[in-house]
Design a protein around this motif. Structure first.
Motif, short mmCIF file in Angstrom:
data_model
loop_
_atom_site.label_atom_id
_atom_site.label_comp_id
_atom_site.label_asym_id
_atom_site.label_seq_id
_atom_site.Cartn_x
_atom_site.Cartn_y
_atom_site.Cartn_z
N ASN A 172 38.21 22.63 -43.14
CA ASN A 172 38.25 22.14 -44.51
C ASN A 172 38.58 20.66 -44.60
OD1 ASN A 172 37.85 22.75 -47.25
ND2 ASN A 172 40.03 22.96 -47.64
N ASP A 189 42.82 27.01 -42.07
CA ASP A 189 42.99 26.51 -43.45
C ASP A 189 43.30 27.67 -44.40
OD1 ASP A 189 42.39 23.63 -43.11
OD2 ASP A 189 40.44 24.38 -42.46
N GLU A 228 33.44 17.92 -39.21
CA GLU A 228 33.19 19.00 -40.17
C GLU A 228 31.74 18.94 -40.68
OE1 GLU A 228 36.67 18.84 -38.94
OE2 GLU A 228 36.33 17.15 -40.31
N THR A 244 39.22 29.53 -38.63
CA THR A 244 39.90 28.39 -39.26
C THR A 244 41.37 28.69 -39.51
OG1 THR A 244 39.91 26.93 -41.19
CG2 THR A 244 39.21 29.19 -41.56
N ILE A 256 36.29 26.56 -49.46
CA ILE A 256 35.90 25.79 -48.28
C ILE A 256 34.42 25.45 -48.33
CG2 ILE A 256 35.65 25.86 -45.77
CD1 ILE A 256 38.21 27.55 -45.68
#
Length: 480
Positions: A61, A92, A67, A90, A100
């Motif tokens: 994220n 996050d 990313e 992940t 996300i």
């Protein structure tokens, strides 16, 4: 001799027994994970289980170039292969899967064609650098193994791709998970350049002054680095497919991993078309010129160098009657450490007396990024040995005159002559950057336009389309 034999034989027997027990335990763990996978695997179309393609990206994220590679890779696979399910490991946990995916669209203008399954990991703190004030490389690498084990327990994929540089997870997924494994290397965890920095006792952000000033500690660190490089090469060689983002990264990976047969350069996808949509016209006289930097707020990006060089430019007043200048620092903050780093940079601006001329724009949406680049005269980048430099490409595509560090990806792959014509400038230190900025600003608008046009023509090889083609060619062995 009898005493030696009486000690040696039992020791050998015990070592053999222990090795056999470990082998049995690992084989048992692999069988258990495979059985768990068959039991928990999702049903696909026509009753067939889909191929699970998992990406290990604990910070998915965040808003950096890594990313963007992740989301473009997923979109590319979804277009090509119909019976696959993409999984993202992940950490996050402060955001939902929908948030996300929406963040990826908002920041990178990337829209996925199919849903993505998120596996949320609870032990991401194990790979945080702050947890290991000493022996950081080893600590984070071992921490990634435990984090990878958590990921493997929650979901056993068919294909595993490390897209964030945690090479120590590769043997875990290959030999215990029974997966075909690949990786996309943005930056080697350790490189021959890092070894030379310690060997030569140079002071850098990752080689403190108290180490360089002590020959004994420097030698100890050098031995530690060589041992770590050996382990890094060992785990990296487990990969079935290796993708690297630049010629600079390729050279280091080949020298440490020795995986030439399965290694290829896949330039990261830069959203050049979006920036190429900005009209490239001759500059109009304005009351203010802006210098824009696009990079996450991390120590290796060397934002203090940008601020000091900018302050030197203003102080020496080499601009004559040129319009007033503004430095705009655009980047993403991943955590509290990055936020503290931004605060420290603001304090540095105050100390140098340039606060009124420096603007910080943190975690801004894509539209605002595009606006700043469209209005900028110079694109600034200062990381030493930047592995690639998506921000450099974006600045060139947007029509700024790029000034990057004379090393790494910018030097070898990006800011290079195109059809024999100049595409930008390179610098190495504070004085050099200040001089080059002054030179760029002293050029006529017509000359700057010529450089901007050359740069734009050169960036098509870093487009999303080119990434999709080279990425699919590279990962094809994983799907056979």
């Amino acid at each position: 001799f009898r005493l030696l034999c009486s000690l040696l034989v039992p020791a050998l027997f015990l070592s053999g027994a222990l090795c056999l027990c470990v082998a049995v335990l690992l084989w048992g763990a692999r069988l258990w994970l495979q059985a768990r996978k068959r039991r928990l695997g999702p049903a696909g179309r026509d009753g067939q289980q889909p191929v699970l393609v998992a990406f290990f990206h604990p910070y998915c994220n965040a808003g950096g170039g890594g990313e963007r590679v992740l989301w473009c890779a997923i979109r590319t696979l979804q277009k090509k292969y119909k019976n696959i399910t993409c999984v993202v490991y992940t950490g996050d946990r402060d955001a939902t899967g929908e948030e996300i995916v929406e963040g990826a669209f908002r920041r990178f203008n990337i829209k996925l064609t199919h849903p993505v399954k998120f596996v949320f990991l609870e032990k991401r703190y194990l790979v945080e650098a702050s947890l290991y004030p000493h022996f950081t490389l080893l600590g984070q690498s071992l921490g990634s193994v435990f984090l990878g084990w958590e990921a493997l327990l929650k979901c056993v994929p068919d294909i595993y791709i490390d897209s964030m540089g945690y090479a120590f997870t590769l043997p875990l997924f290959k030999y215990l998970g029974g997966c075909r494994v690949g990786c996309y290397v943005h930056y080697p965890t350790i490189s021959t350049d890092m070894l030379s920095v310690v060997r030569n006792q140079d002071t850098r952000f990752n080689n403190a002054a108290f180490i360089t000033n002590n020959p004994l500690i420097s030698k100890f660190k050098l031995v530690y680095y060589y041992l770590f490089a050996f382990l890094y090469g060992l785990v990296g060689s487990c990969s079935d497919v290796v993708m690297v983002n630049s010629s600079w990264t390729l050279n280091h990976i080949l020298s440490i991993w020795r995986t030439g047969a399965c290694t290829s350069v896949v330039y990261p996808p830069c959203d050049v078309q979006t920036f190429l949509d900005i009209p490239l016209e001759e500059e109009k006289s304005t009351a203010e010129c802006s210098i824009v930097s696009v990079s996450q707020f991390r120590p290796e990006k060397d934002h203090p160098l940008q601020i000091r060089a900018f302050a030197k430019l203003l102080k020496e007043k080499r601009l004559g009657q040129q319009p007033s200048l503004k430095l705009i620092l655009i980047g993403g903050c991943r955590n509290q450490q990055d936020e503290e780093r931004v605060n420290n940079l603001k304090h540095l601006c105050e100390e140098l007396g340039v606060s009124a001329n420096v603007m910080f724009r943190v975690n801004i949406p894509f539209k605002e990024l595009k606006k700043h680049l469209a209005e900028a005269t110079i694109g600034l980048h200062t990381m030493w040995n930047e592995h690639f430099g998506i921000g450099v490409v974006e600045c060139m595509a947007a029509g700024t005159v790029i000034l990057a560090h004379n090393s790494g990806g910018p030097k070898l792959d990006i800011v290079v002559p195109y059809e024999g014509r100049i595409t930008g400038f390179l610098a190495e230190n504070e004085d050099n950057y200040a001089e080059k900025m002054a030179y760029i600003l002293s050029l006529s608008p017509e000359k700057r336009l010529e450089i901007r046009e050359n740069a734009r023509r050169s960036v098509y090889r870093f487009s999303d389309r080119h990434f999709e083609e080279t990425f699919l060619l590279s990962v094809e062995p994983l799907f056979k």
